[in-house]
Design a protein around this motif. Structure first.
Motif, PDB file in Angstrom:
ATOM      1  N   PHE A 193      51.262  23.131  52.503  1.00 56.99           N
ATOM      2  CA  PHE A 193      50.708  22.044  51.699  1.00 56.99           C
ATOM      3  C   PHE A 193      49.184  22.051  51.748  1.00 56.99           C
ATOM      4  O   PHE A 193      48.566  22.385  52.757  1.00 56.99           O
ATOM      5  CB  PHE A 193      51.232  20.689  52.186  1.00 56.99           C
ATOM      6  N   SER A 194      48.610  21.648  50.633  1.00 61.92           N
ATOM      7  CA  SER A 194      47.166  21.437  50.556  1.00 61.92           C
ATOM      8  C   SER A 194      46.905  20.289  49.584  1.00 61.92           C
ATOM      9  O   SER A 194      47.844  19.658  49.087  1.00 61.92           O
ATOM     10  CB  SER A 194      46.452  22.717  50.111  1.00 61.92           C
ATOM     11  N   ARG A 195      45.654  20.013  49.325  1.00 62.53           N
ATOM     12  CA  ARG A 195      45.275  18.925  48.423  1.00 62.53           C
ATOM     13  C   ARG A 195      44.217  19.418  47.443  1.00 62.53           C
ATOM     14  O   ARG A 195      43.428  20.301  47.751  1.00 62.53           O
ATOM     15  CB  ARG A 195      44.698  17.727  49.196  1.00 62.53           C
ATOM     16  N   LEU A 196      44.200  18.804  46.266  1.00 55.71           N
ATOM     17  CA  LEU A 196      43.183  19.077  45.256  1.00 55.71           C
ATOM     18  C   LEU A 196      42.584  17.767  44.765  1.00 55.71           C
ATOM     19  O   LEU A 196      43.199  16.709  44.843  1.00 55.71           O
ATOM     20  CB  LEU A 196      43.796  19.812  44.059  1.00 55.71           C
ATOM     21  N   GLY A 197      41.382  17.868  44.242  1.00 61.69           N
ATOM     22  CA  GLY A 197      40.751  16.714  43.605  1.00 61.69           C
ATOM     23  C   GLY A 197      40.262  15.675  44.587  1.00 61.69           C
ATOM     24  O   GLY A 197      40.523  14.485  44.433  1.00 61.69           O
ATOM     25  N   GLU A 198      39.496  16.096  45.572  1.00 63.83           N
ATOM     26  CA  GLU A 198      38.996  15.145  46.573  1.00 63.83           C
ATOM     27  C   GLU A 198      37.982  14.180  45.957  1.00 63.83           C
ATOM     28  O   GLU A 198      37.130  14.574  45.165  1.00 63.83           O
ATOM     29  CB  GLU A 198      38.338  15.903  47.726  1.00 63.83           C
ATOM     30  N   PHE A 199      38.087  12.912  46.315  1.00 69.90           N
ATOM     31  CA  PHE A 199      37.063  11.930  45.956  1.00 69.90           C
ATOM     32  C   PHE A 199      37.066  10.816  46.987  1.00 69.90           C
ATOM     33  O   PHE A 199      37.956  10.739  47.841  1.00 69.90           O
ATOM     34  CB  PHE A 199      37.282  11.376  44.540  1.00 69.90           C
ATOM     35  N   GLN A 200      36.048   9.968  46.943  1.00 65.84           N
ATOM     36  CA  GLN A 200      35.912   8.884  47.906  1.00 65.84           C
ATOM     37  C   GLN A 200      35.710   7.557  47.193  1.00 65.84           C
ATOM     38  O   GLN A 200      35.045   7.494  46.157  1.00 65.84           O
ATOM     39  CB  GLN A 200      34.737   9.134  48.852  1.00 65.84           C
ATOM     40  N   ILE A 201      36.296   6.527  47.763  1.00 62.11           N
ATOM     41  CA  ILE A 201      36.063   5.156  47.328  1.00 62.11           C
ATOM     42  C   ILE A 201      35.569   4.378  48.542  1.00 62.11           C
ATOM     43  O   ILE A 201      36.309   4.215  49.520  1.00 62.11           O
ATOM     44  CB  ILE A 201      37.339   4.497  46.769  1.00 62.11           C
ATOM     45  N   ASN A 202      34.342   3.948  48.503  1.00 61.63           N
ATOM     46  CA  ASN A 202      33.760   3.202  49.618  1.00 61.63           C
ATOM     47  C   ASN A 202      33.967   3.911  50.952  1.00 61.63           C
ATOM     48  O   ASN A 202      34.227   3.291  51.979  1.00 61.63           O
ATOM     49  CB  ASN A 202      34.339   1.780  49.693  1.00 61.63           C
ATOM     50  N   GLY A 203      33.861   5.228  50.921  1.00 63.91           N
ATOM     51  CA  GLY A 203      33.981   6.008  52.140  1.00 63.91           C
ATOM     52  C   GLY A 203      35.386   6.456  52.485  1.00 63.91           C
ATOM     53  O   GLY A 203      35.563   7.260  53.409  1.00 63.91           O
ATOM     54  N   THR A 204      36.403   5.953  51.778  1.00 70.04           N
ATOM     55  CA  THR A 204      37.776   6.387  52.025  1.00 70.04           C
ATOM     56  C   THR A 204      38.049   7.653  51.213  1.00 70.04           C
ATOM     57  O   THR A 204      37.947   7.642  49.990  1.00 70.04           O
ATOM     58  CB  THR A 204      38.789   5.300  51.633  1.00 70.04           C
ATOM     59  N   ARG A 205      38.414   8.737  51.899  1.00 69.40           N
ATOM     60  CA  ARG A 205      38.642  10.025  51.247  1.00 69.40           C
ATOM     61  C   ARG A 205      40.095  10.120  50.777  1.00 69.40           C
ATOM     62  O   ARG A 205      41.027   9.962  51.576  1.00 69.40           O
ATOM     63  CB  ARG A 205      38.343  11.152  52.231  1.00 69.40           C
ATOM     64  N   VAL A 206      40.293  10.393  49.496  1.00 66.42           N
ATOM     65  CA  VAL A 206      41.627  10.554  48.928  1.00 66.42           C
ATOM     66  C   VAL A 206      41.613  11.756  47.990  1.00 66.42           C
ATOM     67  O   VAL A 206      40.571  12.371  47.748  1.00 66.42           O
ATOM     68  CB  VAL A 206      42.104   9.287  48.186  1.00 66.42           C
ATOM     69  N   PHE A 207      42.792  12.084  47.438  1.00 64.55           N
ATOM     70  CA  PHE A 207      42.943  13.277  46.610  1.00 64.55           C
ATOM     71  C   PHE A 207      43.810  12.947  45.399  1.00 64.55           C
ATOM     72  O   PHE A 207      44.690  12.100  45.466  1.00 64.55           O
ATOM     73  CB  PHE A 207      43.589  14.404  47.417  1.00 64.55           C
ATOM     74  N   THR A 208      43.560  13.670  44.310  1.00 63.24           N
ATOM     75  CA  THR A 208      44.364  13.420  43.118  1.00 63.24           C
ATOM     76  C   THR A 208      45.722  14.112  43.198  1.00 63.24           C
ATOM     77  O   THR A 208      46.714  13.581  42.704  1.00 63.24           O
ATOM     78  CB  THR A 208      43.641  13.905  41.847  1.00 63.24           C
ATOM     79  N   SER A 209      45.777  15.299  43.821  1.00 57.47           N
ATOM     80  CA  SER A 209      47.013  16.094  43.755  1.00 57.47           C
ATOM     81  C   SER A 209      47.456  16.602  45.116  1.00 57.47           C
ATOM     82  O   SER A 209      46.638  17.006  45.950  1.00 57.47           O
ATOM     83  CB  SER A 209      46.825  17.297  42.818  1.00 57.47           C
ATOM     84  N   LEU A 210      48.755  16.581  45.301  1.00 58.19           N
ATOM     85  CA  LEU A 210      49.436  17.182  46.445  1.00 58.19           C
ATOM     86  C   LEU A 210      49.928  18.560  45.998  1.00 58.19           C
ATOM     87  O   LEU A 210      50.539  18.689  44.945  1.00 58.19           O
ATOM     88  CB  LEU A 210      50.604  16.292  46.844  1.00 58.19           C
ATOM     89  N   VAL A 211      49.650  19.593  46.792  1.00 59.51           N
ATOM     90  CA  VAL A 211      49.947  20.972  46.408  1.00 59.51           C
ATOM     91  C   VAL A 211      50.919  21.585  47.406  1.00 59.51           C
ATOM     92  O   VAL A 211      50.698  21.511  48.620  1.00 59.51           O
ATOM     93  CB  VAL A 211      48.671  21.825  46.358  1.00 59.51           C
ATOM     94  N   ALA A 212      51.978  22.184  46.887  1.00 59.79           N
ATOM     95  CA  ALA A 212      52.944  22.913  47.716  1.00 59.79           C
ATOM     96  C   ALA A 212      52.951  24.370  47.277  1.00 59.79           C
ATOM     97  O   ALA A 212      53.236  24.682  46.115  1.00 59.79           O
ATOM     98  CB  ALA A 212      54.337  22.318  47.585  1.00 59.79           C
ATOM     99  N   GLU A 213      52.597  25.282  48.194  1.00 58.42           N
ATOM    100  CA  GLU A 213      52.659  26.719  47.949  1.00 58.42           C
ATOM    101  C   GLU A 213      53.914  27.232  48.646  1.00 58.42           C
ATOM    102  O   GLU A 213      54.025  27.154  49.877  1.00 58.42           O
ATOM    103  CB  GLU A 213      51.414  27.406  48.467  1.00 58.42           C
ATOM    104  N   CYS A 214      54.855  27.737  47.875  1.00 54.68           N
ATOM    105  CA  CYS A 214      56.194  28.049  48.386  1.00 54.68           C
ATOM    106  C   CYS A 214      56.537  29.516  48.162  1.00 54.68           C
ATOM    107  O   CYS A 214      56.111  30.125  47.177  1.00 54.68           O
ATOM    108  CB  CYS A 214      57.246  27.184  47.674  1.00 54.68           C
ATOM    109  N   SER A 215      57.344  30.054  49.073  1.00 50.07           N
ATOM    110  CA  SER A 215      57.856  31.415  48.897  1.00 50.07           C
ATOM    111  C   SER A 215      59.257  31.504  49.487  1.00 50.07           C
ATOM    112  O   SER A 215      59.587  30.805  50.445  1.00 50.07           O
ATOM    113  CB  SER A 215      56.934  32.441  49.552  1.00 50.07           C
ATOM    114  N   ARG A 216      60.080  32.378  48.892  1.00 55.94           N
ATOM    115  CA  ARG A 216      61.470  32.524  49.332  1.00 55.94           C
ATOM    116  C   ARG A 216      61.594  33.645  50.365  1.00 55.94           C
ATOM    117  O   ARG A 216      60.718  34.471  50.518  1.00 55.94           O
ATOM    118  CB  ARG A 216      62.371  32.822  48.143  1.00 55.94           C
TER     119      ARG A 216
END
Length: 342
Positions: A319-342
């Motif tokens: 798992f990783s995250r994309l689209g980092e931004f901050q609101i009043n110092g709180t760090r959040v992300f727009t997207s949750l990313v899952a890189e998967c392989s069989r």
């Protein structure tokens, strides 16, 4: 409030923003002014990327709002609206029974205004000039600044045409995937186009809808398959080296079947969904991220729930995250990313 350097100038008090931290997300330039005028104090000015400029302060008369004028790069800025603010500490200082001694005055700069220098005037006096150093951004939902009609849910929770450009972060991840690559829910084919330009064998599949057909350009149209949305997908087992599913599965009622199909047709998968953890993370700030106002979202994933449904389908999940931004110092992300392989 970001620290700022204050220096005198011919136009009055000029405020310069200090150097920014390269690891810190941009914030709205807020300048503390503390400029007195007859009957009150101008405390601060906020300069928004949207062009909205707010003056805040207080007056001894809780019914009075000063007749400020604002100039952006020498051009007058229209006064948009004004309101009172609850300032009980001022009421205590003034020994007043009224608590609404504070005021807010909002100006709206034209979209073409660079707002390099903002000058504040009251009568013949220039109270201050600031250099906000803000990059103008025309916001979505801009009509909510001055809409005169009562709006309804369908007016706010909307959806729009597919984006014409590939997300640079998704593209960077997709370029490292083994080909051939299928973009599942490819929209206008922007990611397919970008992958083909990078020398990656790629194609896409999307619902046959009028807005999709209209968005397909001739250069990418031969690489896009349109279908009715049913399952199974029209591909053989392990036909692709990898599949990209970016901001799609949250729209599909049969999401479990969709994920099973992705695992069937490709050896690897890159899956992104809106990061719902932003909702509780931003609750203390009373903020809901803009991208969660999409009306066709029917599934909502956390990292744990997405991991649980992907575990039976893939041997390795990262798992990783994309689209980092901050609101009043709180760090959040727009997207949750899952890189998967069989």
């Amino acid at each position: 409030m970001r620290a700022a350097d204050i220096k005198p100038s011919a136009a009055g008090q000029e405020v310069m923003p200090s150097a920014t931290d390269p690891c810190e997300s941009p914030r709205v330039p807020t300048f503390g002014l503390g400029k007195t005028f007859e009957g009150g104090v101008l405390d601060a000015i906020d300069v928004e990327p949207s062009g909205e400029i707010r003056l805040c302060g207080w007056t001894g008369d809780p019914t009075a709002v000063p007749d400020f004028e604002l100039l952006a790069d020498g051009v007058p800025v229209p006064r948009h609206e004004e309101f009172r603010l609850h300032r009980p500490e001022v009421a205590v200082l003034l020994r007043s029974r009224g608590a609404h001694h504070g005021f807010g005055v909002v100006f709206r700069a034209h979209a073409s205004a660079a707002c390099n220098v903002i000058e504040i005037r009251l009568g013949s006096r220039t109270l201050a000039a600031v250099r906000p150093g803000v990059r103008r951004i025309q916001p979505h939902y801009q009509h909510l600044f001055d809409e005169q009609q009562v709006l309804h849910r369908e007016d706010i929770y909307g959806f729009g045409p597919p984006t014409p450009e590939a997300d640079e972060h998704v593209l960077a991840l997709a370029r490292s995937l083994p080909g051939p690559v299928l973009d599942f829910g490819c929209g206008s084919g922007a990611l397919v186009r970008a992958l083909l330009a990078a020398g990656v064998e790629a194609e896409g599949i999307e619902l046959r809808r009028p807005e999709i057909v209209a968005s397909l350009r001739d250069d990418v149209r031969p690489f896009i398959k349109l279908h009715d949305g049913g399952f199974p997908l029209p591909y053989a087992d392990a036909q692709f080296g990898a599949v990209v599913c970016s901001e799609v599965v949250e729209h599909i009622p049969e999401w479990r079947t969709a994920l099973q199909e992705l695992a069937r047709i490709a050896r690897e998968a890159l899956i992104t969904v809106p990061d719902m953890s932003a909702i509780p993370a931003l609750f203390p700030h009373h903020v809901v991220p803009w991208h969660l106002l999409e009306s066709t979202h029917v599934n909502f994933f956390t990292q744990r729930s997405l991991h649980a449904v992907l575990t039976p389908l893939f041997a390795r999940i990262r798992f990783s995250r994309l689209g980092e931004f901050q609101i009043n110092g709180t760090r959040v992300f727009t997207s949750l990313v899952a890189e998967c392989s069989r």
